[in-house]
Write a protein that holds these residues in place. Structure first.
Motif, PDB file in Angstrom:
ATOM      1  N   SER A   1       0.079  -8.027  -0.315  1.00  0.00           N
ATOM      2  CA  SER A   1       0.955  -6.910   0.026  1.00  0.00           C
ATOM      3  C   SER A   1       2.349  -7.126  -0.557  1.00  0.00           C
ATOM      4  O   SER A   1       3.010  -6.178  -0.980  1.00  0.00           O
ATOM      5  N   LYS A   2       2.787  -8.386  -0.588  1.00  0.00           N
ATOM      6  CA  LYS A   2       4.093  -8.735  -1.159  1.00  0.00           C
ATOM      7  C   LYS A   2       3.928  -8.769  -2.679  1.00  0.00           C
ATOM      8  O   LYS A   2       3.939  -9.816  -3.319  1.00  0.00           O
ATOM      9  N   GLY A   3       3.729  -7.595  -3.256  1.00  0.00           N
ATOM     10  CA  GLY A   3       3.338  -7.501  -4.646  1.00  0.00           C
ATOM     11  C   GLY A   3       4.466  -7.475  -5.645  1.00  0.00           C
ATOM     12  O   GLY A   3       4.237  -7.651  -6.839  1.00  0.00           O
TER      13      GLY A   3
ATOM     14  N   HIS B   1       3.800  -4.801 -10.502  1.00  0.00           N
ATOM     15  CA  HIS B   1       2.988  -4.807  -9.287  1.00  0.00           C
ATOM     16  C   HIS B   1       1.539  -4.922  -9.745  1.00  0.00           C
ATOM     17  O   HIS B   1       1.134  -4.230 -10.686  1.00  0.00           O
ATOM     18  N   PRO B   2       0.735  -5.768  -9.100  1.00  0.00           N
ATOM     19  CA  PRO B   2      -0.663  -5.893  -9.518  1.00  0.00           C
ATOM     20  C   PRO B   2      -1.423  -4.581  -9.353  1.00  0.00           C
ATOM     21  O   PRO B   2      -1.234  -3.855  -8.374  1.00  0.00           O
TER      22      PRO B   2
ATOM     23  N   GLU C   1      -7.627  -7.398  -5.075  1.00  0.00           N
ATOM     24  CA  GLU C   1      -8.392  -6.515  -4.193  1.00  0.00           C
ATOM     25  C   GLU C   1      -7.709  -5.174  -3.970  1.00  0.00           C
ATOM     26  O   GLU C   1      -8.373  -4.171  -3.697  1.00  0.00           O
ATOM     27  N   ILE C   2      -6.374  -5.145  -4.031  1.00  0.00           N
ATOM     28  CA  ILE C   2      -5.639  -3.901  -3.831  1.00  0.00           C
ATOM     29  C   ILE C   2      -4.509  -3.819  -4.851  1.00  0.00           C
ATOM     30  O   ILE C   2      -4.050  -4.838  -5.378  1.00  0.00           O
ATOM     31  N   GLY C   3      -4.064  -2.606  -5.131  1.00  0.00           N
ATOM     32  CA  GLY C   3      -2.831  -2.411  -5.865  1.00  0.00           C
ATOM     33  C   GLY C   3      -1.690  -2.389  -4.867  1.00  0.00           C
ATOM     34  O   GLY C   3      -1.841  -1.899  -3.744  1.00  0.00           O
ATOM     35  N   SER C   4      -0.558  -2.940  -5.247  1.00  0.00           N
ATOM     36  CA  SER C   4       0.579  -2.939  -4.325  1.00  0.00           C
ATOM     37  C   SER C   4       1.640  -1.974  -4.821  1.00  0.00           C
ATOM     38  O   SER C   4       1.692  -1.631  -5.994  1.00  0.00           O
ATOM     39  N   GLY C   5       2.484  -1.561  -3.918  1.00  0.00           N
ATOM     40  CA  GLY C   5       3.544  -0.625  -4.262  1.00  0.00           C
ATOM     41  C   GLY C   5       4.548  -0.623  -3.135  1.00  0.00           C
ATOM     42  O   GLY C   5       5.290  -1.578  -2.956  1.00  0.00           O
ATOM     43  N   SER C   6       4.535   0.427  -2.330  1.00  0.00           N
ATOM     44  CA  SER C   6       5.442   0.487  -1.186  1.00  0.00           C
ATOM     45  C   SER C   6       5.104  -0.618  -0.191  1.00  0.00           C
ATOM     46  O   SER C   6       3.933  -0.876   0.094  1.00  0.00           O
ATOM     47  N   LEU C   7       6.125  -1.263   0.332  1.00  0.00           N
ATOM     48  CA  LEU C   7       5.902  -2.325   1.304  1.00  0.00           C
ATOM     49  C   LEU C   7       5.329  -1.749   2.592  1.00  0.00           C
ATOM     50  O   LEU C   7       5.595  -0.613   2.964  1.00  0.00           O
ATOM     51  N   GLY C   8       4.535  -2.569   3.275  1.00  0.00           N
ATOM     52  CA  GLY C   8       3.975  -2.162   4.548  1.00  0.00           C
ATOM     53  C   GLY C   8       2.554  -1.670   4.483  1.00  0.00           C
ATOM     54  O   GLY C   8       2.000  -1.236   5.491  1.00  0.00           O
ATOM     55  N   HIS C   9       1.919  -1.737   3.304  1.00  0.00           N
ATOM     56  CA  HIS C   9       0.553  -1.235   3.167  1.00  0.00           C
ATOM     57  C   HIS C   9      -0.509  -2.311   3.348  1.00  0.00           C
ATOM     58  O   HIS C   9      -1.612  -2.035   3.797  1.00  0.00           O
ATOM     59  N   GLY C  10      -0.197  -3.555   2.964  1.00  0.00           N
ATOM     60  CA  GLY C  10      -1.232  -4.582   2.903  1.00  0.00           C
ATOM     61  C   GLY C  10      -1.899  -4.895   4.222  1.00  0.00           C
ATOM     62  O   GLY C  10      -3.135  -4.971   4.299  1.00  0.00           O
ATOM     63  N   LEU C  11      -1.116  -5.085   5.280  1.00  0.00           N
ATOM     64  CA  LEU C  11      -1.706  -5.439   6.567  1.00  0.00           C
ATOM     65  C   LEU C  11      -2.540  -4.299   7.147  1.00  0.00           C
ATOM     66  O   LEU C  11      -3.653  -4.540   7.630  1.00  0.00           O
ATOM     67  N   PRO C  12      -2.077  -3.040   7.111  1.00  0.00           N
ATOM     68  CA  PRO C  12      -2.961  -1.966   7.576  1.00  0.00           C
ATOM     69  C   PRO C  12      -4.256  -1.877   6.775  1.00  0.00           C
ATOM     70  O   PRO C  12      -5.327  -1.642   7.356  1.00  0.00           O
ATOM     71  N   ILE C  13      -4.190  -2.089   5.446  1.00  0.00           N
ATOM     72  CA  ILE C  13      -5.420  -2.072   4.651  1.00  0.00           C
ATOM     73  C   ILE C  13      -6.316  -3.238   5.043  1.00  0.00           C
ATOM     74  O   ILE C  13      -7.543  -3.108   5.107  1.00  0.00           O
TER      75      ILE C  13
END
Length: 234
Positions: A65-67, A101-102, A111-123
């Motif tokens: 998430s910290k992309g 950003h990956p 596994e995921i693309g990152s962008g706006s902070l705050g998405h990784g943990l909900p995903i």
């Protein structure tokens, strides 16, 4: 882009050399260096993933998430054979798969693309729920977030849900470099514990402490490791 990788075996000591190959414009140097030890210990000793298991349903999932500032991530992926070392010098260029950003569709192992902070943990919460629904009980879900991401309400919703849901295959690493605007100093672990998580706080540069925290048992509960590193302003 060629997918031919070198046969050299890389170690932790090689990571500065690999990061040094990435000479593109980078605005998030502290973000890159703060995650280095966490990423290495995870990929070297904890995660059940590898270049040969990119589509294996039983693989562990690691969600970055910290992309922003992904140089440490790319260096570790290259060291572990997910992507060719030859890709690294092109970092950030218009025709490189290694962006600032990956991108999940371009970076092998992401596994995921990152962008706006705050998405990784909900995903990650959704991923853990999805694996449970499919009857896949062995894969573990890991996500790496920064302490400043706890300024985002989406993370607090995810924290509040995961504990009572008993998502014991869910693991979060919070790299704490004292960059949050609103978090109470020293209160990160307590926030997770209040929602029913197992929580440990360790030195984010100590590989043995990180490994012990990452592998600590936490039956019936999601687990968070707060990895403290030097302040961003240092």
């Amino acid at each position: 882009m060629s997918m031919t990788t070198t046969t050299r075996t890389y170690t932790y000591a090689d990571l500065p050399e690999l990061i040094g190959l990435m000479t593109g414009d980078e605005k998030h140097g502290p973000a890159a260096t703060s995650t280095l030890d966490v990423l290495w210990v995870l990929y070297d000793r904890v995660l059940r993933v590898g270049p040969e298991r990119l589509t294996d349903p039983e693989r562990d999932r690691f969600l970055l998430s910290k992309g922003h500032g992904p140089m440490a991530y790319y260096a570790v992926l290259a060291a572990k054979g997910f992507l060719p070392v030859e890709w690294l010098p092109g970092f950030g260029s218009y025709d490189s798969p290694l962006g600032h950003h990956p991108d999940r569709t371009l970076v092998p192992g992401a596994e995921i693309g990152s962008g706006s902070l705050g998405h990784g943990l909900p995903i990650a919460v959704g991923t853990a729920l999805g694996l449970r629904a499919q009857g896949l009980h062995e894969p573990r879900v890991w996500t790496l977030i920064g302490d400043a991401e706890l300024d985002e309400g989406s993370n607090h919703e995810a924290i509040a849900f995961a504990g009572p849901a008993g998502l014991e295959r869910l693991h979060t690493v919070v790299v704490d470099n004292s960059s949050a605007s609103y978090a109470r100093p020293g209160g990160i672990a307590a926030r997770f514990e209040a929602a029913g998580w197992s929580a440990l706080t360790v030195d984010g540069r100590d590989h043995e402490a990180l490994h012990a925290a990452f592998t600590a048992p936490h039956p019936g509960r999601p687990h968070v490791v707060v990895a403290r590193v030097e302040p961003k302003s240092a």
